[in-house]
Design a protein around this motif. Sequence first.
Motif, PDB file in Angstrom:
ATOM      1  N   VAL A 212       5.338 -20.137   7.170  1.00 55.94           N
ATOM      2  CA  VAL A 212       4.223 -19.221   7.665  1.00 55.94           C
ATOM      3  C   VAL A 212       5.555 -17.955   7.253  1.00 55.94           C
ATOM      4  CG1 VAL A 212       3.426 -17.609   8.812  1.00 55.94           C
ATOM      5  CG2 VAL A 212       2.065 -19.731   8.704  1.00 55.94           C
ATOM      6  N   PRO A 213       6.687 -18.223   8.691  1.00 58.56           N
ATOM      7  CA  PRO A 213       7.493 -17.253   8.397  1.00 58.56           C
ATOM      8  C   PRO A 213       7.964 -16.482   7.310  1.00 58.56           C
ATOM      9  CG  PRO A 213       7.908 -18.666  10.250  1.00 58.56           C
ATOM     10  CD  PRO A 213       6.788 -19.012   9.487  1.00 58.56           C
ATOM     11  N   SER A 214       7.704 -17.370   6.273  1.00 63.79           N
ATOM     12  CA  SER A 214       8.715 -17.216   4.673  1.00 63.79           C
ATOM     13  C   SER A 214       7.864 -16.074   4.454  1.00 63.79           C
ATOM     14  CB  SER A 214       8.658 -19.202   3.988  1.00 63.79           C
ATOM     15  OG  SER A 214       9.244 -18.587   3.233  1.00 63.79           O
ATOM     16  N   ASP A 215       6.676 -16.651   4.541  1.00 59.28           N
ATOM     17  CA  ASP A 215       5.327 -15.997   3.137  1.00 59.28           C
ATOM     18  C   ASP A 215       4.908 -14.615   4.230  1.00 59.28           C
ATOM     19  OD1 ASP A 215       4.904 -18.234   2.080  1.00 59.28           O
ATOM     20  OD2 ASP A 215       3.343 -19.078   3.227  1.00 59.28           O
ATOM     21  N   THR A 216       5.593 -14.711   5.590  1.00 58.77           N
ATOM     22  CA  THR A 216       5.220 -13.124   5.910  1.00 58.77           C
ATOM     23  C   THR A 216       6.186 -12.061   5.506  1.00 58.77           C
ATOM     24  OG1 THR A 216       4.133 -13.875   7.605  1.00 58.77           O
ATOM     25  CG2 THR A 216       5.480 -12.088   8.299  1.00 58.77           C
ATOM     26  N   GLY A 217       7.808 -13.096   5.339  1.00 61.09           N
ATOM     27  CA  GLY A 217       9.114 -12.338   5.163  1.00 61.09           C
ATOM     28  C   GLY A 217       9.037 -12.305   3.437  1.00 61.09           C
ATOM     29  N   LYS A 218       8.263 -12.967   2.899  1.00 63.28           N
ATOM     30  CA  LYS A 218       7.607 -11.841   1.338  1.00 63.28           C
ATOM     31  C   LYS A 218       7.122 -11.030   1.363  1.00 63.28           C
ATOM     32  CE  LYS A 218       9.053 -16.748  -0.799  1.00 63.28           C
ATOM     33  NZ  LYS A 218       8.309 -17.914  -1.786  1.00 63.28           N
ATOM     34  N   ALA A 267      -2.577  -3.812   6.083  1.00 66.16           N
ATOM     35  CA  ALA A 267      -4.210  -4.265   7.161  1.00 66.16           C
ATOM     36  C   ALA A 267      -4.654  -5.072   6.803  1.00 66.16           C
ATOM     37  CB  ALA A 267      -5.057  -3.296   7.166  1.00 66.16           C
ATOM     38  N   LYS A 268      -4.410  -5.577   5.158  1.00 66.32           N
ATOM     39  CA  LYS A 268      -5.215  -7.071   4.326  1.00 66.32           C
ATOM     40  C   LYS A 268      -3.638  -8.284   5.167  1.00 66.32           C
ATOM     41  CE  LYS A 268      -6.505  -9.114   0.462  1.00 66.32           C
ATOM     42  NZ  LYS A 268      -6.877  -8.737  -0.968  1.00 66.32           N
ATOM     43  N   LYS A 269      -2.988  -7.834   4.911  1.00 65.61           N
ATOM     44  CA  LYS A 269      -1.572  -8.666   5.481  1.00 65.61           C
ATOM     45  C   LYS A 269      -1.790  -9.020   6.807  1.00 65.61           C
ATOM     46  CE  LYS A 269       1.291  -7.345   1.445  1.00 65.61           C
ATOM     47  NZ  LYS A 269       2.921  -6.858   1.011  1.00 65.61           N
ATOM     48  N   ASP A 270      -1.764  -8.328   7.214  1.00 65.40           N
ATOM     49  CA  ASP A 270      -1.956  -8.400   8.457  1.00 65.40           C
ATOM     50  C   ASP A 270      -3.029  -9.037   9.721  1.00 65.40           C
ATOM     51  OD1 ASP A 270       0.286  -6.773   9.258  1.00 65.40           O
ATOM     52  OD2 ASP A 270      -0.286  -5.066   9.978  1.00 65.40           O
ATOM     53  N   GLU A 271      -4.065  -9.265   8.777  1.00 65.07           N
ATOM     54  CA  GLU A 271      -5.300  -9.484   8.358  1.00 65.07           C
ATOM     55  C   GLU A 271      -5.439 -11.352   8.395  1.00 65.07           C
ATOM     56  OE1 GLU A 271      -8.820 -10.825   9.923  1.00 65.07           O
ATOM     57  OE2 GLU A 271      -7.916  -8.854  10.531  1.00 65.07           O
ATOM     58  N   GLU A 272      -4.744 -11.135   6.892  1.00 58.07           N
ATOM     59  CA  GLU A 272      -4.051 -12.927   6.618  1.00 58.07           C
ATOM     60  C   GLU A 272      -3.407 -13.555   7.827  1.00 58.07           C
ATOM     61  OE1 GLU A 272      -2.945 -12.570   2.998  1.00 58.07           O
ATOM     62  OE2 GLU A 272      -5.318 -11.674   1.674  1.00 58.07           O
ATOM     63  N   LYS A 273      -2.801 -12.825   8.383  1.00 57.37           N
ATOM     64  CA  LYS A 273      -1.683 -13.416   8.988  1.00 57.37           C
ATOM     65  C   LYS A 273      -2.440 -13.797  10.215  1.00 57.37           C
ATOM     66  CE  LYS A 273       2.933 -12.752  11.242  1.00 57.37           C
ATOM     67  NZ  LYS A 273       3.808 -12.070  11.524  1.00 57.37           N
ATOM     68  N   GLU A 278      -4.905 -17.912  13.232  1.00 57.69           N
ATOM     69  CA  GLU A 278      -5.799 -18.676  14.589  1.00 57.69           C
ATOM     70  C   GLU A 278      -6.217 -20.539  14.256  1.00 57.69           C
ATOM     71  OE1 GLU A 278      -8.948 -16.065  14.541  1.00 57.69           O
ATOM     72  OE2 GLU A 278      -8.225 -14.341  15.424  1.00 57.69           O
ATOM     73  N   GLU A 279      -6.629 -20.524  12.559  1.00 56.39           N
ATOM     74  CA  GLU A 279      -6.448 -21.581  12.098  1.00 56.39           C
ATOM     75  C   GLU A 279      -5.398 -22.735  12.565  1.00 56.39           C
ATOM     76  OE1 GLU A 279      -6.432 -20.688   8.052  1.00 56.39           O
ATOM     77  OE2 GLU A 279      -8.306 -20.272   8.343  1.00 56.39           O
TER      78      GLU A 279
END
Length: 287
Positions: A212-218, A267-273, A278-279
């Motif tokens: 997850v952090p890797s995707d967030t960094g991208k 905002a969309k990125k924050d929502e997906e994160k 949550e999942e």
Amino acid sequence: MADQDLLLFARESASRGDDLFSLLSLDSTATDQDVRRAFRKKALTAHPDKAGDSYDPALYERLERTRDVLLSPEAREVYNNGMKAILEKKRQREQMGAKRRQMVEELERREEEAKRQKVEVVVGDERREKLKAMAARGKQKWEELRARELMKEREREGESRQQQQPTETAGKERDYDEEIAELERNLAEKKRLKAERKARKKQEEAQATSSVPSDTGKEKDIADQDVKVSAATTTKTTTDAGGEAAGTGQSGNKFASTMARLRAAQAKKDEEKRRREEEAAKGGATE
């Protein structure tokens, strides 16, 4: 009072013409004392202790019965009366002629034969009754012996069951121990498999979390590039604004729309994160 057997012996002795007085070497006038003395004298030679091998039990019994008859007033009277009747018949027969005497003797013989047969029938009936009684007693004794044998057999069977019961119980206990050991092995195997599944799930969750952090960094890099592009565009727009005053309003509208797009993308990125976190949290709670 004389018993019936003694009276019967006296009557039968008289009917046969047996001289009981002569048997004891006495006469009909002998007293009780004479009878006792004569019996003791005869008993010295007829008694089994004195006679030895020549002992005659029938003779000794007859001597005892004779003594008892002559000492009993009732039995002695029956005997005397019987002997008188016999002597009277003998006297009358001597006075008869030969032919009549033969007829009387024949008649008496027939009567004696009839009496003998009757006695034999009675004796036979008594003997049969005795045999029946003996058979009944034998059957009862046999049944008692059989009942005792059955009881002994049951006791032996009971002892055999008691001896076999500990062995059977030990066998059952061994079976129970084996079943318990098998259940414990199965339970341990299930626990081991469950622990392995749990460890494997934890490892998968850890790997998912580290990705997850890797995707967030991208995503962050992409946003930074967008910001840089927007800044370059803004700089270019500002530069162009110095040369063209008439296009100032149009450049301002472009800048505003670019910022709006950047904010929407962020905002969309924050929502997906947030949704992925949550999942991941729900999956951990389920495990």
